[in-house]
Scaffold this motif. Structure first.
Motif, short mmCIF file in Angstrom:
data_model
loop_
_atom_site.label_atom_id
_atom_site.label_comp_id
_atom_site.label_asym_id
_atom_site.label_seq_id
_atom_site.Cartn_x
_atom_site.Cartn_y
_atom_site.Cartn_z
N UNK A 181 0.84 -1.22 0.00
CA UNK A 181 0.00 0.00 0.00
C UNK A 181 0.86 1.25 0.00
N UNK A 182 1.88 1.26 0.83
CA UNK A 182 2.70 2.47 0.95
C UNK A 182 3.67 2.63 -0.21
N UNK A 183 4.23 1.53 -0.65
CA UNK A 183 5.15 1.60 -1.78
C UNK A 183 4.39 2.00 -3.06
N UNK A 184 3.10 1.67 -3.11
CA UNK A 184 2.29 2.12 -4.26
C UNK A 184 2.36 3.64 -4.37
N UNK A 185 2.29 4.32 -3.24
CA UNK A 185 2.31 5.78 -3.29
C UNK A 185 3.62 6.28 -3.91
N UNK A 186 4.70 5.64 -3.55
CA UNK A 186 5.99 6.00 -4.17
C UNK A 186 5.93 5.77 -5.68
N UNK A 187 5.52 4.56 -6.09
CA UNK A 187 5.42 4.25 -7.53
C UNK A 187 4.58 5.29 -8.26
N UNK A 188 3.45 5.64 -7.61
CA UNK A 188 2.49 6.51 -8.29
C UNK A 188 3.06 7.90 -8.54
N UNK A 189 4.01 8.30 -7.71
CA UNK A 189 4.58 9.65 -7.83
C UNK A 189 5.79 9.72 -8.75
N UNK A 190 6.31 8.57 -9.17
CA UNK A 190 7.52 8.59 -10.00
C UNK A 190 7.26 9.24 -11.36
N UNK A 191 6.17 8.89 -12.06
CA UNK A 191 5.94 9.59 -13.34
C UNK A 191 5.66 11.08 -13.15
N UNK A 192 5.06 11.46 -12.03
CA UNK A 192 4.82 12.89 -11.76
C UNK A 192 6.17 13.58 -11.53
N UNK A 193 7.05 12.89 -10.85
CA UNK A 193 8.41 13.41 -10.64
C UNK A 193 9.11 13.58 -11.99
N UNK A 194 8.97 12.58 -12.86
CA UNK A 194 9.65 12.66 -14.15
C UNK A 194 9.04 13.75 -15.04
N UNK A 195 7.73 13.92 -14.93
CA UNK A 195 7.10 15.02 -15.68
C UNK A 195 7.57 16.37 -15.15
N UNK A 196 7.70 16.48 -13.83
CA UNK A 196 8.21 17.73 -13.24
C UNK A 196 9.62 18.02 -13.76
N UNK A 197 10.40 16.97 -13.88
CA UNK A 197 11.75 17.14 -14.42
C UNK A 197 11.68 17.62 -15.87
N UNK A 198 10.92 16.92 -16.69
CA UNK A 198 10.84 17.27 -18.11
C UNK A 198 10.28 18.67 -18.32
N UNK A 199 9.43 19.10 -17.39
CA UNK A 199 8.84 20.45 -17.53
C UNK A 199 9.90 21.53 -17.41
N UNK A 200 11.09 21.18 -16.96
CA UNK A 200 12.15 22.17 -16.76
C UNK A 200 13.28 22.03 -17.75
N UNK A 201 13.18 21.03 -18.65
CA UNK A 201 14.28 20.73 -19.57
C UNK A 201 13.97 21.37 -20.92
N UNK A 202 14.87 22.23 -21.39
CA UNK A 202 14.62 22.87 -22.69
C UNK A 202 15.23 22.09 -23.85
N UNK A 203 16.05 21.12 -23.57
CA UNK A 203 16.72 20.34 -24.62
C UNK A 203 15.83 19.16 -25.06
#
Lengths: 252, 252
Positions: free
Chosen positions: A49-71
């Protein structure tokens, strides 16, 4: 002020790897307990249950990263991570595979996906990671992903330990970990090369190492919270999952 | 869609107060242990070190709030909170008083103020609070401060319990808590009236109640982390304070 010279590439890589040796969560007693069959069914469920929360946030984390990359090339290279977790028309993603694990341990996947019952401490740690990647320099953000350097070993131990010790464990239930064995090394080879290339001063190397330490803290804190709440003597915080909640009918 | 009518003022206030009865951290076993004299000197020190981090972030949280308020009257009313913690030319603030408590329990105040050794889980929880106040609607931000409704009781119990059970406890060491007995009620009377006035739909009342629950999670998670790391069997996470570190010479 004297500038300290940067470490050479090999020494800096060795420094990053040593952080895993010292602080990666495969050293946490919860993982030993899990992989050796010492966890009760409810402890395994709490972990899922708890590790699901981590998994669920990984693509959001990666989208946050990509939102800052101009290359565009860097965004293209990074995009695979979101596909790996969210899936494509042609293949299932890691989050769906995690929910199959949830089902295998007797949890209702809808309950797990609802994120109800997640420990507040899990949220605080995971949300700190998403925000770190959103707010900090790109180098620190990439460096914080390098815990994947240490992941294949833990996934292999987990597959082996879960198969040996738990009835629920079969290829379908464990497909998340099996898949990560091939996905993670590709991602991390890219990330590691990027960090080694871009950490071209001692100050940046120090920041990258600190970012990787921060990420090991994020992972470790999740297991501490799990142990504190669910391993005897359990002290489940107000509002968090209690054994018996969110079960599939057949397991209830 | 049917709109649920808002609760009347008295019922809504009772709902907020009930959150404290159910979830405020005075119910956590660490506080019972602390106030009854059951904590070892190192457990008290770990509490002082980690709780310092919370104290230190309160004025930053209040500044984040004020940075979003366009009404000068509301900013003026709120500013007192920063003065209470940071002090003025004429009077000492709460952070300085907390460092006197640190000294009384044998810790080097410079070590405590350095924030080294703070548990990662403490940082994650406290930082989540600062960001909540920075990012969420103003109503939620004010509502999250209403745990002060429940604080005078815990401060009174703490003064009484620490004085009775611990040699270090005297008026100077405990001046932080004594001062909060008068400061907190003023702040919270203002905050409570503001929330009761502005939560004028059921949806806003629900959001305010959820914000207050979130804040109780922030406080509870800090004590869970403290217990997990320092109460036997202690599992101190990598990099966090270890007994013996950061002591004053006379106590070392």
């Amino acid at each position: 002020m004297t500038q300290t010279a940067p470490q050479d590439r090999a020494a800096f890589e060795a420094r990053l790897r040593a952080i895993g040796d010292a602080r990666y969560h495969d050293k946490h007693p919860f993982h030993r307990r899990l992989h050796s069959g010492g966890c009760s069914p409810d402890e395994v469920r709490a972990w899922v249950i708890n590790r699901y929360y981590y998994q669920s946030r990984i693509p959001m984390k990666d989208a946050a990263f990509m939102s800052r990359v101009s290359d565009p090339a860097l965004r293209r290279a990074w995009r695979k991570r979101i596909e790996d977790h969210d899936g494509t028309d042609a293949r299932e993603g890691g989050i769906a595979r995690w929910l199959r694990l949830a089902q295998a341990v007797g949890l209702d996947p809808d309950y797990v996906a609802s994120e109800r019952g997640v420990l507040p401490a899990t949220r605080f740690a995971v949300d700190a990671y998403v925000r770190f990647v959103r707010d900090m320099p790109l180098l620190d953000a990439v460096a914080s992903s390098l815990t994947e350097l240490f992941a294949p070993k833990i996934h292999a131990e987990r597959i082996e330990g879960l198969l040996r010790h738990y009835d629920f464990a079969d290829d379908a239930a464990l497909s998340y970990f099996r898949k990560r064995l091939t996905e993670a090394p590709e991602d991390v080879a890219f990330g590691l090369a990027w960090v080694l290339d871009h950490a071209d001063t001692r100050e940046k190397q120090d920041a990258a190492a600190a970012a990787l330490e921060f990420k090991t803290d994020v992972l470790w804190a999740q297991l501490d919270a799990l142990w504190s709440a669910y391993v005897e003597p359990a002290r489940i915080p107000p509002g968090a999952w209690r054994p018996g909640e969110g079960l599939l009918e057949r397991a209830a």
